[in-house]
Structures are given as C-alpha cells and as structure tokens.
Write an enzyme that holds these catalytic residues in place. Sequence first.
Site, PDB file in Angstrom:
ATOM      1  N   ARG A   1       0.837  -1.213   0.000  1.00 39.89           N
ATOM      2  CA  ARG A   1       0.000   0.000   0.000  1.00 39.89           C
ATOM      3  C   ARG A   1       0.871   1.262   0.000  1.00 39.89           C
ATOM      4  O   ARG A   1       0.968   1.966  -1.009  1.00 39.89           O
ATOM      5  CB  ARG A   1      -0.958  -0.054   1.210  1.00 39.89           C
ATOM      6  CG  ARG A   1      -2.078   0.982   1.190  1.00 39.89           C
ATOM      7  CD  ARG A   1      -1.660   2.373   1.605  1.00 39.89           C
ATOM      8  NE  ARG A   1      -1.081   2.432   2.949  1.00 39.89           N
ATOM      9  CZ  ARG A   1      -0.507   3.524   3.433  1.00 39.89           C
ATOM     10  NH1 ARG A   1      -0.423   4.644   2.713  1.00 39.89           N
ATOM     11  NH2 ARG A   1       0.043   3.530   4.640  1.00 39.89           N
ATOM     12  N   ASP A   2       1.587   1.506   1.078  1.00 39.15           N
ATOM     13  CA  ASP A   2       2.376   2.745   1.172  1.00 39.15           C
ATOM     14  C   ASP A   2       3.493   2.708   0.128  1.00 39.15           C
ATOM     15  O   ASP A   2       3.855   3.737  -0.450  1.00 39.15           O
ATOM     16  CB  ASP A   2       2.970   2.868   2.584  1.00 39.15           C
ATOM     17  CG  ASP A   2       3.194   4.310   3.018  1.00 39.15           C
ATOM     18  OD1 ASP A   2       3.069   5.206   2.169  1.00 39.15           O
ATOM     19  OD2 ASP A   2       3.501   4.533   4.200  1.00 39.15           O
TER      20      ASP A   2
ATOM     21  N   ASN B   1       9.442   3.845   3.352  1.00 40.67           N
ATOM     22  CA  ASN B   1       9.291   3.479   4.762  1.00 40.67           C
ATOM     23  C   ASN B   1      10.553   2.773   5.238  1.00 40.67           C
ATOM     24  O   ASN B   1      11.355   2.300   4.435  1.00 40.67           O
ATOM     25  CB  ASN B   1       8.136   2.485   4.907  1.00 40.67           C
ATOM     26  CG  ASN B   1       6.796   3.090   4.593  1.00 40.67           C
ATOM     27  OD1 ASN B   1       6.425   3.232   3.444  1.00 40.67           O
ATOM     28  ND2 ASN B   1       6.064   3.455   5.627  1.00 40.67           N
TER      29      ASN B   1
ATOM     30  N   CYS C   1       4.831   8.997  -0.046  1.00 38.81           N
ATOM     31  CA  CYS C   1       3.439   9.447  -0.046  1.00 38.81           C
ATOM     32  C   CYS C   1       3.305  10.460  -1.161  1.00 38.81           C
ATOM     33  O   CYS C   1       4.022  11.469  -1.171  1.00 38.81           O
ATOM     34  CB  CYS C   1       3.048  10.067   1.283  1.00 38.81           C
ATOM     35  SG  CYS C   1       1.357  10.697   1.262  1.00 38.81           S
TER      36      CYS C   1
ATOM     37  N   HIS D   1       9.133   6.760   8.110  1.00 42.34           N
ATOM     38  CA  HIS D   1       9.775   6.821   6.784  1.00 42.34           C
ATOM     39  C   HIS D   1      11.261   7.104   7.038  1.00 42.34           C
ATOM     40  O   HIS D   1      11.636   7.640   8.086  1.00 42.34           O
ATOM     41  CB  HIS D   1       9.095   7.885   5.921  1.00 42.34           C
ATOM     42  CG  HIS D   1       7.734   7.440   5.444  1.00 42.34           C
ATOM     43  ND1 HIS D   1       7.514   6.962   4.172  1.00 42.34           N
ATOM     44  CD2 HIS D   1       6.547   7.359   6.084  1.00 42.34           C
ATOM     45  CE1 HIS D   1       6.240   6.611   4.048  1.00 42.34           C
ATOM     46  NE2 HIS D   1       5.626   6.847   5.190  1.00 42.34           N
TER      47      HIS D   1
ATOM     48  N   HIS E   1       5.270   4.420  12.723  1.00 45.42           N
ATOM     49  CA  HIS E   1       5.294   4.344  11.248  1.00 45.42           C
ATOM     50  C   HIS E   1       6.355   5.341  10.774  1.00 45.42           C
ATOM     51  O   HIS E   1       6.087   6.526  10.641  1.00 45.42           O
ATOM     52  CB  HIS E   1       3.894   4.718  10.747  1.00 45.42           C
ATOM     53  CG  HIS E   1       3.716   4.722   9.266  1.00 45.42           C
ATOM     54  ND1 HIS E   1       3.065   3.705   8.586  1.00 45.42           N
ATOM     55  CD2 HIS E   1       4.066   5.617   8.308  1.00 45.42           C
ATOM     56  CE1 HIS E   1       3.029   3.981   7.295  1.00 45.42           C
ATOM     57  NE2 HIS E   1       3.624   5.145   7.095  1.00 45.42           N
TER      58      HIS E   1
HETATM   59  P1  HMG Z   1     -12.653  14.959  -2.954  1.00 43.87           P
HETATM   60  O1  HMG Z   1     -12.243  15.408  -4.307  1.00 43.87           O
HETATM   61  O2  HMG Z   1     -12.829  15.993  -1.894  1.00 43.87           O
HETATM   62  O3  HMG Z   1     -13.920  14.017  -3.049  1.00 43.87           O
HETATM   63  O4  HMG Z   1     -11.559  13.920  -2.460  1.00 43.87           O
HETATM   64  P2  HMG Z   1     -15.450  14.306  -2.802  1.00 43.87           P
HETATM   65  O5  HMG Z   1     -15.833  13.744  -1.453  1.00 43.87           O
HETATM   66  O6  HMG Z   1     -15.752  15.754  -3.067  1.00 43.87           O
HETATM   67  O7  HMG Z   1     -16.117  13.422  -3.959  1.00 43.87           O
HETATM   68  C1  HMG Z   1     -15.839  13.717  -5.328  1.00 43.87           C
HETATM   69  C2  HMG Z   1     -16.113  12.497  -6.190  1.00 43.87           C
HETATM   70  O8  HMG Z   1     -15.202  11.444  -5.843  1.00 43.87           O
HETATM   71  C3  HMG Z   1     -17.520  11.901  -6.032  1.00 43.87           C
HETATM   72  O9  HMG Z   1     -17.891  11.394  -7.318  1.00 43.87           O
HETATM   73  C4  HMG Z   1     -17.313  10.752  -5.091  1.00 43.87           C
HETATM   74  O10 HMG Z   1     -18.259   9.698  -5.244  1.00 43.87           O
HETATM   75  C5  HMG Z   1     -15.936  10.264  -5.528  1.00 43.87           C
HETATM   76  P3  HMG Z   1     -18.928  12.208  -8.257  1.00 43.87           P
HETATM   77  O11 HMG Z   1     -20.165  12.320  -7.420  1.00 43.87           O
HETATM   78  O12 HMG Z   1     -18.279  13.532  -8.499  1.00 43.87           O
HETATM   79  O13 HMG Z   1     -19.029  11.321  -9.439  1.00 43.87           O
HETATM   80  N1  HMG Z   1     -15.281   9.581  -4.428  1.00 43.87           N
HETATM   81  C6  HMG Z   1     -14.738   8.346  -4.474  1.00 43.87           C
HETATM   82  N2  HMG Z   1     -14.605   7.445  -5.452  1.00 43.87           N
HETATM   83  C7  HMG Z   1     -14.006   6.281  -5.144  1.00 43.87           C
HETATM   84  N3  HMG Z   1     -13.561   5.973  -3.917  1.00 43.87           N
HETATM   85  C8  HMG Z   1     -13.655   6.851  -2.915  1.00 43.87           C
HETATM   86  C9  HMG Z   1     -14.245   8.095  -3.188  1.00 43.87           C
HETATM   87  N4  HMG Z   1     -14.490   9.175  -2.411  1.00 43.87           N
HETATM   88  C10 HMG Z   1     -15.106  10.063  -3.172  1.00 43.87           C
HETATM   89  N5  HMG Z   1     -13.192   6.527  -1.691  1.00 43.87           N
HETATM   90  C11 HMG Z   1     -10.951  11.980  -1.177  1.00 43.87           C
HETATM   91  C12 HMG Z   1     -11.662  13.312  -1.162  1.00 43.87           C
HETATM   92  C13 HMG Z   1     -10.880  11.505   0.252  1.00 43.87           C
HETATM   93  C14 HMG Z   1     -11.782  11.015  -1.999  1.00 43.87           C
HETATM   94  C15 HMG Z   1      -9.556  12.164  -1.804  1.00 43.87           C
HETATM   95  O14 HMG Z   1      -8.921  13.235  -1.178  1.00 43.87           O
HETATM   96  C16 HMG Z   1      -8.691  10.934  -1.710  1.00 43.87           C
HETATM   97  O15 HMG Z   1      -8.985   9.886  -2.259  1.00 43.87           O
HETATM   98  N6  HMG Z   1      -7.525  11.055  -1.009  1.00 43.87           N
HETATM   99  C17 HMG Z   1      -6.632   9.926  -0.800  1.00 43.87           C
HETATM  100  C18 HMG Z   1      -5.210  10.379  -0.646  1.00 43.87           C
HETATM  101  C19 HMG Z   1      -4.318   9.214  -0.322  1.00 43.87           C
HETATM  102  O16 HMG Z   1      -4.654   8.069  -0.546  1.00 43.87           O
HETATM  103  N7  HMG Z   1      -3.110   9.510   0.234  1.00 43.87           N
HETATM  104  C20 HMG Z   1      -2.156   8.509   0.583  1.00 43.87           C
HETATM  105  C21 HMG Z   1      -2.506   7.730   1.828  1.00 43.87           C
HETATM  106  S1  HMG Z   1      -2.086   8.582   3.325  1.00 43.87           S
HETATM  107  C22 HMG Z   1      -0.426   8.134   3.615  1.00 43.87           C
HETATM  108  O17 HMG Z   1       0.211   7.575   2.773  1.00 43.87           O
HETATM  109  C23 HMG Z   1       0.177   8.427   4.973  1.00 43.87           C
HETATM  110  C24 HMG Z   1       0.369   7.146   5.812  1.00 43.87           C
HETATM  111  O18 HMG Z   1       1.239   6.225   5.167  1.00 43.87           O
HETATM  112  C25 HMG Z   1       0.948   7.516   7.197  1.00 43.87           C
HETATM  113  C26 HMG Z   1       2.196   8.424   7.129  1.00 43.87           C
HETATM  114  O19 HMG Z   1       3.195   8.060   6.459  1.00 43.87           O
HETATM  115  O20 HMG Z   1       2.130   9.474   7.775  1.00 43.87           O
HETATM  116  C27 HMG Z   1      -0.976   6.429   6.060  1.00 43.87           C
HETATM  117 MG    MG Z   2       3.387   6.316   5.223  1.00 40.37          MG
END
Ligand code: HMG
Ligand code: MG
Length: 315
Positions: free
Chosen positions: A26-27, A265, A256, A225, A223
């Site tokens: 995933r990450d 990581n 990320c 990196h 966690h």
């Molecule tokens: P948004 O643009 O604000 O979405 O994004 P929305 O809520 O306004 O919805 C817009 C459209 O997206 C809608 O469709 C929703 O249905 C659709 P429309 O009505 O326009 O046709 N939609 C989705 N479709 C599929 N799956 C979904 C989904 N949600 C809405 N889940 C959103 C908001 C949360 C979706 C977006 O910002 C997003 O997907 N972000 C993910 C970012 C991400 O994955 N980052 C990496 C993970 S975090 C990380 O790596 C850190 C970690 O490792 C810890 C660390 O290292 O610190 C965990």
């Molecule tokens: Mg991470």
Amino acid sequence: MDLGLPSVLADPALPARVRIHEVGARDGLQNESSLVPVEVKAEFITRLAEAGLRTVEATSFVHPKWVPQLADAEQLLPRLSGLRERYEGLRLPVLVPNERGLDRALAHGATEIAVFASATETFAQRNLNRSVDEVLEMFRPVVERATGAGVPVRGYLSMCFGDPWEGPVALEQVVTAGLRLIELGCTELSLGDTIGVATPGQVAALLDGFDRAGVPVGQLAVHFHDTYGQALANTLAALRCGVTVVDSSAGGLGGCPYAKSATGNLATEDLVWMLHGLGIETGVDLRRLAATSAWMARQLGRPSPSRAVQALTGP
Ligand code: HMG
Ligand code: MG
C-alpha cells in the site's frame, strides 16, 4: 559466521515479540511512478504472507484519480480471498478515507480497515481536501459503521514530527489529534513520521506525551519513513518505550504522493535484522522476505533501497 542471519544478543528491557504491520503493497506501491499489474500485487502479498508476515496492508479504497497506482483495489481483494485460510492469523487491512471507500471495501471482502488523519492542517488539505476537523467528521460514520459490522479500524496520524509546509509540529497538537482518533473508535493508533525527520529523543517524548494523556502503549504503533536514515534508531527508541507494533515496508518501498520529501518506509528486512539480533520474535523468515523484495525490485526495474536486502541478495 552465517552472514544470512544476525548473531543474537537479547536485551531484557525490550519486548519479547513485535508485530510487524507490513505496508509495502500500500504505502510502497502508492508512490511508484509505474503502474504495477494486479497479478504482480497479488503475488507480492502472497509471498509476504509466505515469508511469515501476518499483517499485510493490501491497498486503499481512495479516489482512483488521487492515487491511480491503487485504482485496482476492487480487482485485487478478490484475488486475495483464499489467503486468510491458507495462512493462519493473516490480516489484510485496507485504507478507507470516507463512506464511499468503506462501501467499496466491504463489498469486496475487507475485514479490517484504516482511516488516515493528519496532525497538521496543510497535509489534511493536501491529502484529503479537507481541514483536520472536516477529516475527523468524514471518518466518524466510517468508524461507526465499520465497528458496528465487526470490522476493526486502525487510525493513522501523519506529520507527527514535522511537516514540509508547516515545519516542526508541537507535541500537544499531535497528542490532541491522536486522542480524537481514539475517541472516534480507532482500536490502534499509528504515529506517522511521514517525511522521516524524527530523531529518537522526539520519539520518546511523543510516546511519553501519549502515556501522560492516558493512552496505553499497547494501543500505539509507529510508522517511520527513512528519509534521513533515522527510522531504525527511532524504532529502537519506541521499543524501549514499550511499543510492540512497528510499520515497515518490504524492501523499503514507499513514500506518499501528497507529501513532498516523503521517501520509502523503514525497510522490513532492516527492521527484522535488528529485531532478530535483539532476540525479538517476529515470525518472519528473513531470507524468504529478502528474496521477495529482490523479486519485487526486478518487477519495478530498480534495486531495493534496503541495506539488508542488498546484503542478503547481492547485486
Ligand atoms: P474529494 O475530491 O474531496 O472528493 O476527495 P469528494 O468527497 O468531493 O467526492 C468527489 C467524487 O469522488 C464523487 O464522485 C465521489 O463519489 C468520488 P462524483 O459524485 O463527483 O461522481 N469519491 C470516491 N470514489 C471512489 N472511492 C472513494 C471516493 N471518495 C469520493 N473513496 C478523497 C476526497 C478523500 C476522496 C480524496 O482526497 C482521496 O482519495 N484522497 C486519498 C489520498 C491518499 O490516498 N493519500 C495517501 C494515503 S495517506 C499516507 O500515505 C500516509 C500514511 O502512510 C501515514 C504516514 O506516512 O504518515 C498512512
Ligand atoms: Mg506512510
């Protein structure tokens, strides 16, 4: 001396066993520029289980436009459906940002999820398009519904030690945000050094902050990196504070896409070498794991950044 295994000298002040929360699929893969075919991801996860890992974060049900590398989550989960029977105790959590993501995850057989918040406002906006308050409100029904369905929820908290836009992050700010995730119903809180800037003293101070706030150390994971090469030292500091759940990624894959300067990581092989050398059980077969990461590196067309993988598998 067998250079494939570390000499063991146990430290009685450290935990006897550590659970590794493997995040490579995933990450790691979320940050790869190339799109990895779903069959390769399924084989990667299978091989990680075969190597003895029992918590293998599989993918994210986020918006496919935000993270195209994981847009195949729907295709991946059904390919993993037989793994839990094959490997006793195997857990395959997935990341879910909102109810839409939860619906998708549950429809495809997820039995454990993780939500992911930020200690800082800038990263909350960049990563989830919302303020910290709005993010937590978005998670509320996700955690409620998942918990009601018997699906445990891990809470990630990013930028616990520094933020590329905001700089150092105050300890109280991190503890407050972490407590809010626990209050929502997260059973485990993973403290993220998203950009790898922490040093061991800061890790001990933050864990002490959570202790003073009444959070049992058994509920916390770390966690790290490895941007500045501190991840292993930080892990040792966390173990000395009683932490027994450590996130890492096979071969050191990772980063990320929404945090500039976040690199891979902590590599699981580097972690396992240290843990086994300290006499700490992990259940992992290090050689088999390193062979898996070397195989994955060939799929990605570049060598693993893990020092242990390089040492164990050669050029
Ligand atoms: P948004 O643009 O604000 O979405 O994004 P929305 O809520 O306004 O919805 C817009 C459209 O997206 C809608 O469709 C929703 O249905 C659709 P429309 O009505 O326009 O046709 N939609 C989705 N479709 C599929 N799956 C979904 C989904 N949600 C809405 N889940 C959103 C908001 C949360 C979706 C977006 O910002 C997003 O997907 N972000 C993910 C970012 C991400 O994955 N980052 C990496 C993970 S975090 C990380 O790596 C850190 C970690 O490792 C810890 C660390 O290292 O610190 C965990
Ligand atoms: Mg991470």
